[in-house]
Design a protein around this motif. Structure first.
Motif, short mmCIF file in Angstrom:
data_model
loop_
_atom_site.label_atom_id
_atom_site.label_comp_id
_atom_site.label_asym_id
_atom_site.label_seq_id
_atom_site.Cartn_x
_atom_site.Cartn_y
_atom_site.Cartn_z
N ARG A 171 -33.04 -78.35 73.03
CA ARG A 171 -34.18 -79.26 73.06
C ARG A 171 -35.28 -78.80 72.11
O ARG A 171 -35.97 -79.62 71.51
N ARG A 172 -35.44 -77.49 71.94
CA ARG A 172 -36.40 -76.99 70.95
C ARG A 172 -35.99 -77.42 69.55
O ARG A 172 -36.82 -77.88 68.75
N LEU A 173 -34.71 -77.27 69.25
CA LEU A 173 -34.23 -77.65 67.93
C LEU A 173 -34.40 -79.15 67.68
O LEU A 173 -34.70 -79.57 66.56
N MET A 174 -34.21 -79.95 68.72
CA MET A 174 -34.43 -81.39 68.59
C MET A 174 -35.87 -81.67 68.17
O MET A 174 -36.14 -82.47 67.27
N ARG A 175 -36.83 -81.01 68.83
CA ARG A 175 -38.24 -81.22 68.49
C ARG A 175 -38.53 -80.74 67.07
O ARG A 175 -39.29 -81.38 66.33
N GLU A 176 -37.93 -79.62 66.68
CA GLU A 176 -38.16 -79.12 65.32
C GLU A 176 -37.59 -80.06 64.28
O GLU A 176 -38.19 -80.28 63.22
N LEU A 177 -36.42 -80.63 64.55
CA LEU A 177 -35.87 -81.63 63.63
C LEU A 177 -36.78 -82.85 63.55
O LEU A 177 -37.01 -83.39 62.46
N ARG A 178 -37.29 -83.29 64.67
CA ARG A 178 -38.21 -84.43 64.67
C ARG A 178 -39.43 -84.18 63.78
O ARG A 178 -39.96 -85.11 63.17
N SER A 179 -39.86 -82.94 63.72
CA SER A 179 -41.08 -82.64 62.97
C SER A 179 -40.93 -82.93 61.49
O SER A 179 -41.92 -83.06 60.78
N HIS A 180 -39.70 -83.01 60.99
CA HIS A 180 -39.47 -83.31 59.57
C HIS A 180 -39.41 -84.81 59.29
O HIS A 180 -39.48 -85.22 58.13
N ALA A 181 -39.22 -85.60 60.33
CA ALA A 181 -38.91 -87.02 60.15
C ALA A 181 -40.15 -87.87 59.95
O ALA A 181 -41.23 -87.58 60.48
N ASP A 182 -39.97 -88.94 59.20
CA ASP A 182 -40.99 -89.99 59.13
C ASP A 182 -40.74 -91.03 60.22
O ASP A 182 -41.68 -91.63 60.73
N ILE A 183 -39.47 -91.22 60.56
CA ILE A 183 -39.08 -92.17 61.60
C ILE A 183 -38.00 -91.53 62.46
O ILE A 183 -37.08 -90.89 61.94
N VAL A 184 -38.12 -91.70 63.79
CA VAL A 184 -37.09 -91.28 64.74
C VAL A 184 -36.47 -92.55 65.31
O VAL A 184 -37.14 -93.33 65.99
N LEU A 185 -35.19 -92.77 65.01
CA LEU A 185 -34.51 -94.03 65.35
C LEU A 185 -33.53 -93.84 66.49
O LEU A 185 -32.75 -92.89 66.51
N ASN A 186 -33.55 -94.79 67.44
CA ASN A 186 -32.59 -94.84 68.54
C ASN A 186 -32.02 -96.24 68.65
O ASN A 186 -32.68 -97.24 68.30
N GLY A 187 -30.81 -96.31 69.17
CA GLY A 187 -30.24 -97.60 69.49
C GLY A 187 -30.71 -98.09 70.85
O GLY A 187 -31.30 -97.34 71.63
N ALA A 188 -30.42 -99.35 71.15
CA ALA A 188 -30.87 -99.94 72.41
C ALA A 188 -30.28 -99.23 73.62
O ALA A 188 -30.96 -99.04 74.64
N GLY A 189 -29.01 -98.82 73.53
CA GLY A 189 -28.38 -98.16 74.66
C GLY A 189 -29.05 -96.84 75.01
O GLY A 189 -29.21 -96.50 76.19
N THR A 190 -29.47 -96.10 73.99
CA THR A 190 -30.17 -94.83 74.24
C THR A 190 -31.51 -95.08 74.89
O THR A 190 -31.92 -94.37 75.82
#
Length: 250
Positions: A55-74
């Protein structure tokens, strides 16, 4: 091939670098966690598959993004946001002249989304919604009433239109896709994924009919196999997780 590093706390994704975006669209990476037998869903969502390090790595990856995209099911199963949850990561973004948080985005063909979710009701992070032009007008009106910007995609090549809008209208250079499997599969089918991050958990899920990280509508073929280049691999001796970063070979 990069060597597999090992340690007790996991890698640091906060200082990653990425190539520039291709012409006409953002650079797109997807991040997933799975059991050792390749399952990404347990009792309806990904809960229980990853550790606090994942979960820490997920947040760190997010920090690089301009957009965080999910599908409707998620969004339906586990919610969706672009929150980082770590002040130091937010401060690093602002010091570099970026918005404190990425934009959260959700893609839905039908527009049938739970409007009571945080994605629509919260205002501490920006968000946009993409729907197909086949979405019923009343659903479009309901989405617009939440105050989140709504963008209608054409029925022909909607994913191409979405990523072009992200690049040209939102200025996105890096998009992070966090699932689900159907969205990952559709993006891979359109050759729109550039990198694939995978946390391989030290758990066996078992079961049948449980989706893998990337799901498609057609059965795979030998000719259709995509080649990946390993960028990095890290074994966490404390959690027994393996953190993999691949780049799609072109």
């Amino acid at each position: 091939m990069p060597a597999v590093a090992a340690g007790a706390v996991g890698p640091d994704y906060a200082d990653l670098t990425f190539p520039p975006p291709p012409p006409g669209r953002p650079y797109i990476v997807t991040n997933m966690v799975s059991s050792a037998d390749g399952k990404v869903v347990v009792e309806g969502d990904e809960g229980g598959l990853g550790s606090p390090t994942d979960r820490r790595l997920m947040r760190e990856l997010r920090s690089h993004a301009d957009i965080v995209l999910n599908g409707a099911g998620t969004l339906r199963a586990s919610g969706s946001s672009s929150r980082l949850g770590v002040r130091a990561l937010e401060d690093r973004r602002t010091r570099r002249g970026r918005a404190r948080l990425p934009v959260a985005a959700v893609l839905s063909a039908s527009g049938d989304l739970p409007l009571d979710r945080d994605f629509f009701r919260a205002r501490d992070f920006p968000a946009v919604v993409y729907v197909s032009d086949a979405a019923a007008p009343e659903r479009r009106r309901g989405l617009e009433a939440t105050g989140r910007p709504l963008h209608v995609l054409p029925g022909t090549n909607p994913l191409d239109a979405m990523v072009r809008h992200m690049r040209e209208s939102l200025g996105a250079e890096l998009v992070l896709v966090e699932g689900g499997p159907a969205l990952n599969g559709a993006l891979f089918d359109r050759d729109l994924i550039d990198e694939y991050f995978l946390t391989l958990g030290a758990r066996l899920a078992g079961g049948s009919g449980v989706p893998a990280a990337i799901e498609g509508r057609a059965a795979p073929t030998r000719e259709g196999l995509r080649l990946l280049d390993l960028v990095s691999a890290y074994a966490n001796v404390e959690t027994s997780e393996l953190y993999l970063r691949y780049r799609v070979r072109r």
